[in-house]
Design a protein around this motif. Structure first.
Motif, PDB file in Angstrom:
ATOM      1  N   PRO A  78      91.202  27.421  11.625  1.00 11.74           N
ATOM      2  CA  PRO A  78      90.337  27.822  12.661  1.00 11.74           C
ATOM      3  C   PRO A  78      89.948  29.079  13.078  1.00 11.74           C
ATOM      4  O   PRO A  78      89.661  29.296  14.333  1.00 11.74           O
ATOM      5  N   LEU A  79      91.229  30.283  12.463  1.00 10.11           N
ATOM      6  CA  LEU A  79      91.322  31.096  12.637  1.00 10.11           C
ATOM      7  C   LEU A  79      90.032  32.355  12.641  1.00 10.11           C
ATOM      8  O   LEU A  79      88.990  33.265  13.495  1.00 10.11           O
ATOM      9  N   TYR A  80      89.544  31.809  11.431  1.00  7.46           N
ATOM     10  CA  TYR A  80      88.075  31.857  11.133  1.00  7.46           C
ATOM     11  C   TYR A  80      86.687  31.788  12.032  1.00  7.46           C
ATOM     12  O   TYR A  80      85.537  32.063  11.538  1.00  7.46           O
ATOM     13  N   SER A  81      86.985  30.837  12.914  1.00  9.79           N
ATOM     14  CA  SER A  81      85.821  29.796  13.610  1.00  9.79           C
ATOM     15  C   SER A  81      85.703  30.582  14.716  1.00  9.79           C
ATOM     16  O   SER A  81      86.476  31.745  15.131  1.00  9.79           O
ATOM     17  N   PHE A  82      84.370  30.453  15.504  1.00 10.65           N
ATOM     18  CA  PHE A  82      84.088  30.572  16.965  1.00 10.65           C
ATOM     19  C   PHE A  82      86.181  30.886  17.917  1.00 10.65           C
ATOM     20  O   PHE A  82      85.442  31.974  18.127  1.00 10.65           O
ATOM     21  N   SER A  83      86.157  29.850  17.280  1.00  8.90           N
ATOM     22  CA  SER A  83      87.070  29.809  18.528  1.00  8.90           C
ATOM     23  C   SER A  83      88.805  30.954  18.197  1.00  8.90           C
ATOM     24  O   SER A  83      88.693  31.448  19.351  1.00  8.90           O
ATOM     25  N   GLY A  84      88.403  30.951  17.092  1.00  4.09           N
ATOM     26  CA  GLY A  84      89.554  32.024  16.287  1.00  4.09           C
ATOM     27  C   GLY A  84      89.350  33.430  17.328  1.00  4.09           C
ATOM     28  O   GLY A  84      89.942  34.035  17.115  1.00  4.09           O
ATOM     29  N   ARG A 259      69.149  30.726   8.430  1.00  2.00           N
ATOM     30  CA  ARG A 259      69.985  31.962   7.880  1.00  2.00           C
ATOM     31  C   ARG A 259      71.292  31.663   8.477  1.00  2.00           C
ATOM     32  O   ARG A 259      72.378  32.177   7.720  1.00  2.00           O
ATOM     33  N   SER A 260      71.419  31.666   9.406  1.00  2.00           N
ATOM     34  CA  SER A 260      73.189  31.219  10.267  1.00  2.00           C
ATOM     35  C   SER A 260      73.756  30.450   9.192  1.00  2.00           C
ATOM     36  O   SER A 260      74.948  30.572   9.058  1.00  2.00           O
ATOM     37  N   PHE A 261      73.412  29.635   8.598  1.00  2.00           N
ATOM     38  CA  PHE A 261      74.027  28.226   7.717  1.00  2.00           C
ATOM     39  C   PHE A 261      73.798  29.360   6.239  1.00  2.00           C
ATOM     40  O   PHE A 261      74.193  27.875   5.623  1.00  2.00           O
ATOM     41  N   TYR A 262      73.441  30.117   5.804  1.00  2.00           N
ATOM     42  CA  TYR A 262      73.349  29.908   5.005  1.00  2.00           C
ATOM     43  C   TYR A 262      74.888  30.721   3.383  1.00  2.00           C
ATOM     44  O   TYR A 262      76.069  31.823   4.290  1.00  2.00           O
ATOM     45  N   PHE A 263      75.204  30.147   2.690  1.00  2.00           N
ATOM     46  CA  PHE A 263      76.518  30.276   2.587  1.00  2.00           C
ATOM     47  C   PHE A 263      76.016  31.043   0.852  1.00  2.00           C
ATOM     48  O   PHE A 263      77.130  31.070  -0.086  1.00  2.00           O
ATOM     49  N   GLY A 264      75.207  31.873   0.907  1.00  2.00           N
ATOM     50  CA  GLY A 264      75.485  32.096  -0.940  1.00  2.00           C
ATOM     51  C   GLY A 264      74.275  31.354  -1.570  1.00  2.00           C
ATOM     52  O   GLY A 264      73.543  30.184  -1.645  1.00  2.00           O
ATOM     53  N   PRO A 265      74.213  31.710  -3.180  1.00  2.00           N
ATOM     54  CA  PRO A 265      73.637  30.321  -3.424  1.00  2.00           C
ATOM     55  C   PRO A 265      73.850  29.227  -4.808  1.00  2.00           C
ATOM     56  O   PRO A 265      73.353  28.899  -5.504  1.00  2.00           O
ATOM     57  N   LYS A 266      75.030  29.549  -4.404  1.00  2.00           N
ATOM     58  CA  LYS A 266      76.012  28.899  -4.780  1.00  2.00           C
ATOM     59  C   LYS A 266      75.963  27.058  -3.952  1.00  2.00           C
ATOM     60  O   LYS A 266      76.629  26.055  -4.533  1.00  2.00           O
ATOM     61  N   VAL A 273      75.481  22.373  10.070  1.00  2.00           N
ATOM     62  CA  VAL A 273      75.844  22.205  11.344  1.00  2.00           C
ATOM     63  C   VAL A 273      77.430  23.620  11.199  1.00  2.00           C
ATOM     64  O   VAL A 273      76.981  23.925  12.043  1.00  2.00           O
ATOM     65  N   HIS A 274      78.241  23.776  10.055  1.00  2.00           N
ATOM     66  CA  HIS A 274      78.448  24.936  10.352  1.00  2.00           C
ATOM     67  C   HIS A 274      77.839  25.983   9.826  1.00  2.00           C
ATOM     68  O   HIS A 274      78.185  26.734   8.705  1.00  2.00           O
ATOM     69  N   PRO A 275      78.281  27.322  11.024  1.00  2.00           N
ATOM     70  CA  PRO A 275      77.742  28.301  10.236  1.00  2.00           C
ATOM     71  C   PRO A 275      77.885  29.305   9.143  1.00  2.00           C
ATOM     72  O   PRO A 275      79.607  28.646   9.587  1.00  2.00           O
ATOM     73  N   ASN A 276      77.866  30.287   8.694  1.00  2.00           N
ATOM     74  CA  ASN A 276      79.030  30.956   8.041  1.00  2.00           C
ATOM     75  C   ASN A 276      79.439  31.804   8.677  1.00  2.00           C
ATOM     76  O   ASN A 276      79.245  32.093   9.889  1.00  2.00           O
ATOM     77  N   PHE A 277      80.967  32.374   8.076  1.00  2.00           N
ATOM     78  CA  PHE A 277      81.718  33.320   8.760  1.00  2.00           C
ATOM     79  C   PHE A 277      80.761  34.517   9.763  1.00  2.00           C
ATOM     80  O   PHE A 277      81.723  34.853  10.492  1.00  2.00           O
ATOM     81  N   ASP A 278      79.205  35.379   9.566  1.00  2.00           N
ATOM     82  CA  ASP A 278      79.675  36.479   9.507  1.00  2.00           C
ATOM     83  C   ASP A 278      78.994  35.649  11.702  1.00  2.00           C
ATOM     84  O   ASP A 278      79.442  36.414  12.290  1.00  2.00           O
ATOM     85  N   VAL A 279      77.893  34.907  11.605  1.00  2.00           N
ATOM     86  CA  VAL A 279      77.890  33.825  12.690  1.00  2.00           C
ATOM     87  C   VAL A 279      79.262  33.588  13.245  1.00  2.00           C
ATOM     88  O   VAL A 279      79.074  33.935  14.716  1.00  2.00           O
ATOM     89  N   GLN A 280      80.087  33.241  12.767  1.00  2.00           N
ATOM     90  CA  GLN A 280      81.340  32.384  13.449  1.00  2.00           C
ATOM     91  C   GLN A 280      81.641  33.738  14.767  1.00  2.00           C
ATOM     92  O   GLN A 280      82.191  33.507  15.648  1.00  2.00           O
TER      93      GLN A 280
END
Length: 740
Positions: A78-84, A259-266, A273-280
């Motif tokens: 959760p430190l990497y979430s918006f709350s963190g 694009r907020s939910f884009y985590f790359g080609p993998k 539901v869960h945005p990527n780290f930059d958006v968080q």
């Protein structure tokens, strides 16, 4: 020399941190007022740099879940979430050099995002995977306040939307969480759910917005800080060239937000539901900025009205006001309201002079989800117990995008179900409604009610402008089959105003109250799956066999004995072949069978005869206030085979585990709420679900089902959805009734 170098590096890092803080500090007078208003307990501690303890009550979005591992952050931290990130900004602002420390991180996760030492803010993660507000209430009444938190961050709504929990249940759960926080003198920040890339309609982003707006209403009613992260996510849509058609413009806005939910080609599957780290990080930073300075100035404000039309249509007229000193032009797109209102003509172009207003008209369809038991079309039900319809729209003005919310009452009249749970029902049942006038004019008309084959005569009513009229009907309550212990029927109320008829239909489930030693047949899941209005194709697959259950009790334990006849329980070796979920509401007499939350005990057995296992006993398992840690080994179970080949599953729950209950054996007034589910494993090695719902038998089901999910009914862990067990052996003729 090495020691000197290490000290020099530490001092440089410390000075960098201090210089970053000095750019933001001191707070302005208005900012200080906001902190003192919304975080009074924390503000005094923060200024003194005293220890500050924070808990997070939310779902996996707050908990930091991401679908894949990444070098940008840690999965599930959760430190990497918006709350963190929100807390990191708080630590930075008030010069806590040690930043934020996560208490008891899961194995492999970091407890801090910095190596600096010094004062810290501690963060306790109490989030729940796929959690709803009911799950948050369970934590709030058990372990949330054990460490006397200074700040409680709350964020639910995503999985309430997916599970179609009704708004009134969602709001009541949030209210009781806030009440618990205030009772413990903790500060509160209530966050909205994020935007969810799922839902119906041509702009598939609306599924969670009714819950976001409802959360804001609860926050405003309680004077607590509300931060709408969904609105901040909508800013990622940006502006669109005015030459684009409004439908194309909205598609471009939606694609950019996605694009907020884009985590790359993998990524193999689309994340919803869960945005990527930059958006968080972005969300955490803008949320903290909103704490300091308030929400951004609105470009537009909205007001409006909505009315029912014929053929299941709803018309909404929006008054869109330009709040700027410049002409604004762009596009608006209507989002679906969950599954109940789907936009028909959902795209509009606008041009509004400075400080002027224009009107836009949108229409929505209420989709047909099946047939009622009398053969009529069943429209997707609207909220059963809340008088607002919460409409939402994306809007862009060629430069940026925003999200607008428009809560309205739908006219001429909406019927709200005041009564949805009944206990101790005999030969009569009284059902009550509120007729809510959605217009600024007095409304007169007739209402008519029906339950199965019992239909009342039209009755006159009148409602004052924007007023409410309470009405009721006293129905004869009768068992249609004469000897069954459980059945479902349609219940409806129809409003007729000036020749316009609107019918509000729900499903009623009745379960006969049980007494000790009385056997009850269990229904296969497909009995609910095949009952109108469900159209799930899996419901055509009927499991073999029959199941029945009886409950018993003595001074030492509660006993559950389930008989399984003609059951084919596969032998999967060491793997579980039978799963039981036992729900028990064992709160005191003044609480049991009322609003609250329970969690099931899960029992697993192999296909062969032998003991079962209970992996855990969740906190709050037996209802609000059960805050003791209980050893799952105390709950014993065994699967045996009778001489006729039938199987018998016995479960024993110690009386000491139900310590809040009075346990007055022999008293008809000593009640438990109960529900049992039995599911046989799928024997196929490549089965997509190890325990599929079509292999399930249950005593009752808290569902008014469509596409395998309840429609604005009770959640599975809502204590009101259970049946009644009386701790007596005296036969009774009373029933428990729920309206879904």
């Amino acid at each position: 020399m090495r020691l000197f170098a290490a000290l020099l590096v530490s001092l440089l890092l410390f000075s960098i941190f201090a210089s970053d803080v000095s750019a933001d500090y001191p707070l302005t007078l208005d900012q200080r007022k906001r902190f003192d208003q919304y975080l009074p307990r924390c503000f005094a501690k923060l200024e003194a740099r005293d220890p500050v303890h924070v808990i997070g009550l939310g779902d996996s979005l707050m908990g930091g879940y991401v679908p894949i591992d990444s070098s940008d952050g840690e999965k599930g931290n959760p430190l990497y979430s918006f709350s963190g990130h929100f807390l990191s900004q708080l630590a930075r602002e008030f010069f806590y050099p040690g930043g934020v420390r996560l208490l008891n991180p899961a194995r492999g996760l970091s407890s801090k995002l910095t190596d600096l030492y010094g004062d810290e803010i501690t963060y306790e993660d109490l989030t729940i995977i796929d959690g709803t507000a009911l799950d948050g209430l369970r934590r709030a009444t058990t372990d949330a306040f054990l460490h006397e938190p200074d700040l409680v961050m709350v964020q639910f709504g995503t999985y309430d939307a997916f599970q179609r929990i009704s708004i009134d249940v969602f709001k009541r759960s949030l209210q009781e969480i806030i009440d618990a926080a205030k009772q413990n003198k903790s500060d509160i920040v209530l966050f909205s759910p994020g935007l969810i890339h799922s839902g119906q309609g041509e702009i598939p982003w609306g599924i969670g917005r009714p819950y976001a707006v409802a959360a804001r209403e609860v926050a405003q009613a309680n004077g607590v800080l509300f931060i709408d992260i969904g609105k901040h996510m909508a800013r990622k849509g940006g502006g669109v060239d005015p030459d684009n058609h409004p439908e194309a413009a909205m598609e471009i806005v939606g694609d950019r937000i996605a694009r907020s939910f884009y985590f790359g080609p993998k990524m193999d599957e689309k994340e919803l539901v869960h945005p990527n780290f930059d958006v968080q990080r972005f969300l955490g930073e803008v949320a903290f900025q909103e704490l300091k300075d308030g929400p951004p100035d609105p470009l537009f404000t909205v007001a409006g009205i909505a009315t029912y039309e014929n053929a299941g249509l709803v018309k909404a007229v929006m008054s869109l006001r330009n709040q700027t000193n410049e002409t604004q032009q762009g596009s608006v797109g209507a989002l679906a309201v969950g599954g109940s209102f789907l936009p028909v003509d959902g795209f509009q172009r606008f041009s509004i002079p400075a400080n002027a207003t224009t009107q836009l008209v949108f229409r929505y369809a209420r989709p047909v989800v099946g047939k009622t038991r009398d053969g009529a079309d069943l429209l997707f039900p609207i909220e059963p117990g809340d008088d607002f319809c919460r409409l939402s729209y994306f809007i862009e003005n060629s430069y940026e995008s925003r999200l607008l919310d428009l809560p309205v009452r739908v006219g001429p009249v909406t019927a709200l179900w005041k009564s949805r749970q009944f206990i101790n029902v005999g030969d009569r049942i009284r059902i009550e409604w509120d007729l809510v006038n959605g217009t600024d004019k007095a409304i007169s008309g007739t209402f008519q009610v029906g339950m199965a084959d019992r239909v009342g005569e039209p009755t006159n009513f009148s409602v004052s402008p924007l007023g409410t009229k309470s009405v009721f009907s006293l129905f004869e309550f009768k068992n249609p089959a004469g000897d069954v212990a459980q059945f479902q029927q349609d219940v409806w109320i129809q409003i007729d105003v000036d020749g316009k008829k609107i019918r509000f239909t729900r499903e009623m489930e009745a379960t006969k109250d049980l007494v000790l030693g009385e056997q009850m047949s269990m229904q296969p899941w497909v009995s609910y799956g095949n009952a109108s209005p469900v159209g799930d194709s899996r419901a055509q697959i009927r499991p073999p066999g029959k199941a029945a259950v009886r409950f018993d009790a003595d001074e030492s334990a509660l006993y559950v004995v389930a008989g399984l006849k003609d059951f084919d329980i596969p032998d999967l070796g060491d793997k579980a072949s039978l799963k039981a979920r036992l729900f028990v509401d064992a709160r005191p007499m003044n609480e049991v069978r009322n609003f609250g939350v329970v969690e099931p005990i899960e029992v697993y057995t192999r296909g062969q005869d032998g003991p079962g296992t209970t992996p855990s006993v969740p906190l709050g398992c037996f209802g609000n206030g059960y805050n003791m840690i209980l050893d799952p080994r105390g709950i014993t179970s065994v699967l045996t085979t009778g001489s006729d080949g039938s199987r018998l599953l016995e479960i024993r729950v110690p009386r000491s585990y139900l310590h809040r209950h009075e346990w007055e054996l022999g008293s008809l007034d000593s009640l438990l709420g109960v529900r049992l589910e039995l599911t046989v494993a799928d024997s196929r090695p490549d089965a997509p679900e190890p325990f599929p719902s079509e292999n399930r038998f249950e005593t009752s089901s808290p569902t008014f089902a469509h596409e395998g999910a309840a429609i604005y009914g009770f959640g599975v862990n809502d204590a009101r959805s259970l049946s009644t067990l009386r701790l007596s052996r005296q036969p009774v003729k009373s029933w428990s009734v729920q309206i879904y």
